[in-house]
Design an enzyme around this catalytic site. Structure first.
Site, PDB file in Angstrom:
ATOM      1  CG  HIS A 294     -57.103  51.197 -16.587  1.00  0.00           C
ATOM      2  ND1 HIS A 294     -56.304  52.289 -16.336  1.00  0.00           N
ATOM      3  CD2 HIS A 294     -56.318  50.100 -16.355  1.00  0.00           C
ATOM      4  CE1 HIS A 294     -55.106  51.889 -15.979  1.00  0.00           C
ATOM      5  NE2 HIS A 294     -55.089  50.559 -15.983  1.00  0.00           N
ATOM      6  CD  GLU A 295     -57.456  46.403 -16.570  1.00  0.00           C
ATOM      7  OE1 GLU A 295     -56.591  45.889 -17.312  1.00  0.00           O
ATOM      8  OE2 GLU A 295     -57.175  46.906 -15.463  1.00  0.00           O
TER       9      GLU A 295
ATOM     10  CG  HIS B 225     -53.628  47.807 -19.865  1.00  0.00           C
ATOM     11  ND1 HIS B 225     -52.519  48.623 -19.955  1.00  0.00           N
ATOM     12  CD2 HIS B 225     -54.132  47.980 -18.607  1.00  0.00           C
ATOM     13  CE1 HIS B 225     -52.356  49.265 -18.798  1.00  0.00           C
ATOM     14  NE2 HIS B 225     -53.325  48.898 -17.981  1.00  0.00           N
TER      15      HIS B 225
END
Length: 456
Positions: free
Chosen positions: A22-23, A26
């Protein structure tokens, strides 16, 4: 103790992998768009591992609390920014760039789920044919005309090769309060269509599980009542049962298989049972007293013993679903889409009262599922990772401040109004989001504790 360790390690691995995915979404999109990233952290709290990489001297950290992570970008709202770097600050980026960075985290969760499902379908997914066991009189299943021994072929037009796919389609019908046509195969090999009417079924998603509320059960292979191992401190261990024992009778009633033994024990909580076993070819008698536990507001008996699975057994109910590499891509994308939609419908069902909020699980339940799936096999653990990754993606897209979806909501307001939402309004939204998330986490922990102490 080994089960606790397995669950804990599987949970840490699962959460760490999914948070990192997920990170990284980003992080990767921010870097591609020229935004300066200060820190990439897995976990919260004080870091116990930090390394610095790249021209931007980005910190990569692992922190002590493994229940999340974050990517910290250069931002004038969070501190002084040198003049030469201001063009790389997140807050200075156009609206589309900021939105792309926010969407990237959940998007990478969905991409990971597709990859996991693809690998799972390519590797082969073991499962059980969706053959019905017992049917409760007067239940929704009985009213539809379903019978013991029927095999689900299609539910609402969707093929159901295993119980996994059958349950997904049944849950979808239950959430929609629909009347769904089901194609089943009779025990004689003929097919027929029945109609399951859930339009007036307010209790179908209450506590107790979908199949139990429908009034049907899974038909399981009949294997001998052989003990594989006992739980330390359990009634089975106290009575003297050991690995290799075969239950042959209880209270002078013959026990033909493990299912019959489980059924016998369940209806005798806190009752003494005279058990005859076969150990090393000799018959022995033991006295056993099942403990009483609550299941669906009803006391049942449990002894704390695991069944020994035969090393080789011709089980006609067991199947393995496998696709070629290209076909697996299509099935992986469809499965991810279906599970994402089902997750949203389930969340909405909880909001509207159609689904019980007891379905919300916290870290304790997730850890148990992680440990179980890790022990069951590679495909099961991949499936677990895919489902949790989809849940993280969907949850983060909800329009709740402090989540990615909340910031996307702020961006949508900015796009419509032509100016950013005031800092005061954003701060109020942040407080509301924190309260909402704390309430959700508290409910999840309460459900976990309830399951741990009252349903086990």
């Amino acid at each position: 103790m080994s089960e606790i360790v397995t669950s804990f390690l599987a949970f840490i691995v699962a959460i760490s992998v999914l948070v990192a995915i997920h990170e990284f979404g980003h992080f990767w999109v921010a870097r591609k768009l020229g935004i300066k990233v200060l820190r990439f952290s897995i976990g919260f709290g004080k870091p116990f591992w930090i390394r610095i990489f790249g021209a931007d001297k980005t910190e990569f950290a692992v922190a002590a609390i493994p229940l999340g992570g974050y990517v910290k970008m250069l931002d004038e709202r969070e501190g002084e920014v040198p003049e030469q770097d201001r063009h790389r600050a997140f807050n200075r980026q156009p609206l589309w760039s900021r939105s792309a960075v926010l969407i990237a985290g959940p998007l990478f969760n969905f991409l990971f789920a597709i990859a996991a499902y693809w690998l799972m379908f390519s590797y082969g997914v073991p499962g059980l044919k969706p053959v019905i066991g017992e049917i409760n009189d007067g239940s929704y299943a009985a009213s539809a005309g379903l019978k013991a021994g029927d095999e689900f072929i299609k539910i609402g037009g969707a093929d159901t090769q295993t119980w996994d796919t059958a349950l997904t389609e049944l849950l979808d019908a239950a959430l929609g309060r629909e009347q769904v046509d089901i194609e089943v195969r009779n025990t004689d090999g003929g097919d027929r269509i029945v109609s399951l009417d859930l339009r007036n079924a307010p209790d179908i998603l209450d506590k107790g599980g979908l199949l139990g509320n429908l009034g049907l059960s899974v038909m399981r292979p009949r294997i001998p009542a052989d003990i594989e191992k006992t739980v330390p401190g359990s009634p089975a261990e106290t009575a003297g049962l050991i690995s290799g024992d075969r239950i042959i009778s209880a209270d002078n009633q013959n026990i033909e298989n493990w299912n019959a033994w489980v059924d016998f024990v369940r209806v005798r909580p806190d009752q003494d049972i005279q058990v005859s076993i076969l150990r090393d070819g000799a018959e022995m008698k033991l006295q056993l007293r099942p403990k009483s536990v609550m299941e669906n507001d009803k006391a049942i008996g449990q002894i704390g013993a695991y069944v020994r699975q035969p090393e080789s057994v011709d089980n006609p109910l067991r199947v393995k679903v496998r696709y070629g590499p290209l076909a697996a891509v299509e099935h992986a994308v469809v499965k991810t889409w279906d599970m994402s939609a089902l997750t949203l419908r389930t969340l909405w069902g909880m909001v509207t009262g159609r689904a019980s909020i007891e379905n919300i699980s916290g870290p304790l339940s997730i850890a148990q599922y992680a440990g179980y799936s890790a022990k069951t096999g590679f495909a099961s653990f991949l499936k677990f990772l895919a489902i949790v990754s989809i849940s993280l993606g969907v949850l983060n897209l909800l329009p709740i401040p402090i989540l990615d979806g909340g910031h996307l909501l702020y961006n949508a307001i900015e796009w419509v109004s032509g100016k950013p939402l005031s800092m005061a309004a954003q701060e109020v939204g942040q407080r509301i989001g924190i309260v909402a998330m704390l309430g959700l986490m508290s409910l999840a922990f309460y459900n976990d504790i309830s399951r741990l102490f009252f349903n086990s």
